[in-house]
Structures are given as structure tokens and as C-alpha cells.
Design a protein around this motif. Structure first.
Motif, short mmCIF file in Angstrom:
data_model
loop_
_atom_site.label_atom_id
_atom_site.label_comp_id
_atom_site.label_asym_id
_atom_site.label_seq_id
_atom_site.Cartn_x
_atom_site.Cartn_y
_atom_site.Cartn_z
N MET A 21 0.81 -1.12 0.09
CA MET A 21 0.19 0.18 0.06
C MET A 21 0.83 1.23 -0.03
O MET A 21 1.87 1.34 0.57
CB MET A 21 -1.04 0.08 1.28
CG MET A 21 -1.80 -1.20 1.28
SD MET A 21 -3.06 -1.42 -0.13
CE MET A 21 -4.46 -0.43 0.44
N SER A 22 0.49 2.31 -0.47
CA SER A 22 1.18 3.43 -0.84
C SER A 22 0.44 4.61 -0.14
O SER A 22 -0.81 4.43 0.07
CB SER A 22 1.35 3.67 -2.03
OG SER A 22 0.33 4.12 -2.91
N PHE A 23 1.19 5.89 0.18
CA PHE A 23 0.35 6.94 0.56
C PHE A 23 -0.82 7.22 -0.14
O PHE A 23 -2.01 7.69 0.21
CB PHE A 23 1.51 8.09 0.75
CG PHE A 23 0.89 9.29 1.33
CD1 PHE A 23 0.52 9.41 2.62
CD2 PHE A 23 0.39 10.38 0.41
CE1 PHE A 23 -0.16 10.60 3.19
CE2 PHE A 23 -0.32 11.54 0.99
CZ PHE A 23 -0.44 11.58 2.33
N LEU A 24 -0.77 7.15 -1.60
CA LEU A 24 -1.64 7.70 -2.52
C LEU A 24 -2.95 6.75 -2.43
O LEU A 24 -4.12 7.01 -2.70
CB LEU A 24 -1.43 7.92 -3.73
CG LEU A 24 -0.24 8.87 -4.15
CD1 LEU A 24 0.13 9.16 -5.51
CD2 LEU A 24 -0.92 10.30 -3.77
N SER A 25 -2.65 5.24 -2.11
CA SER A 25 -3.82 4.49 -2.04
C SER A 25 -4.48 4.36 -0.67
O SER A 25 -5.57 4.04 -0.78
CB SER A 25 -3.18 3.16 -2.82
OG SER A 25 -2.51 2.63 -1.63
N GLU A 26 -4.04 4.89 0.27
CA GLU A 26 -4.26 4.87 1.81
C GLU A 26 -5.13 6.20 1.78
O GLU A 26 -5.87 6.25 3.04
CB GLU A 26 -3.31 4.47 2.57
CG GLU A 26 -3.01 2.88 2.36
CD GLU A 26 -1.64 2.70 3.19
OE1 GLU A 26 -1.17 3.77 4.15
OE2 GLU A 26 -1.12 1.51 3.34
N ASN A 27 -5.05 7.11 1.25
CA ASN A 27 -5.58 8.73 1.54
C ASN A 27 -6.29 9.07 0.26
O ASN A 27 -5.76 8.78 -0.75
CB ASN A 27 -4.32 9.34 1.82
CG ASN A 27 -3.66 8.95 3.17
OD1 ASN A 27 -4.17 9.13 4.30
ND2 ASN A 27 -2.43 8.22 3.09
N VAL A 28 -7.24 10.06 0.63
CA VAL A 28 -7.69 10.92 -0.17
C VAL A 28 -7.12 12.07 -0.24
O VAL A 28 -6.95 13.11 0.75
CB VAL A 28 -9.39 11.19 -0.09
CG1 VAL A 28 -9.72 11.91 -1.31
CG2 VAL A 28 -10.08 9.56 -0.09
N ILE A 29 -6.35 12.59 -1.23
CA ILE A 29 -5.68 13.93 -1.35
C ILE A 29 -6.51 15.07 -1.68
O ILE A 29 -7.34 14.68 -2.82
CB ILE A 29 -4.54 13.71 -2.24
CG1 ILE A 29 -3.75 12.35 -2.01
CG2 ILE A 29 -3.67 14.65 -2.42
CD1 ILE A 29 -3.02 12.34 -0.73
#
Length: 86
Positions: A1-9
Motif C-alpha cells: 500500500m502507498s500513501f496515495l492508495s491509503e488516502n484521499v488527497i
């Protein structure tokens, strides 16, 4: 998992989730609950396809897990769609 896949930016793109909610009333209930989360700017629902899609746009970083847990507490599922379409 990456920051982008775990968060809504924050921004205009947002993150799209597939949901098993079907009726307008179910989707409205999800929208009203989501808009109360801190950092949520707006929610766009696509009722033209099944499963229905909900796009969440934010003004701050919001964890995908937080959105999923809220929708799950209402009795529905929220599965994040891939950011990049191949």
C-alpha cells in the motif's frame, strides 16, 4: 500500500469508491454522513452504472479507511477504485 492508495488527497480529482447502495435514499444517507467528516469538500454520485460510484473530494488528507468505516457503519460497502486506469 502507498500513501496515495491509503488516502484521499485534496484537489478536484478526489477518490472514487464503488458501493453496493442502490436506491437514491441509500446514497443520500451515505452522502449526508460523509459530508460531516472533517476535510470532505463534496461528494459526487454516479447512478448511471452499477455498482454505484461515489467520488469524494477533500480539502485535507482523509484516510480511505475512515471513509470505508463510516460507510460500513451504515450497512454498505465502499471499495476504492484504482487511481490509474490501464
Amino acid at each position: 500500500m502507498s500513501f496515495l492508495s491509503e488516502n484521499v488527497i485534496p484537489g478536484n480529482h478526489g477518490k472514487t469508491f464503488g458501493t453496493n447502495a442502490k436506491s437514491g435514499m441509500e446514497l443520500q444517507r451515505i452522502m449526508l454522513s460523509l459530508i460531516r467528516l472533517k476535510g470532505i469538500k463534496d461528494i459526487v454520485v454516479n447512478t448511471e452504472i452499477f455498482p454505484r460510484e461515489i467520488t469524494v473530494r477533500t480539502t485535507a488528507i482523509v484516510e480511505v479507511r475512515e471513509i470505508q468505516n463510516l460507510i460500513k457503519s451504515l450497512g454498505y460497502h465502499a471499495i476504492p477504485k484504482s487511481m490509474f486506469h490501464f
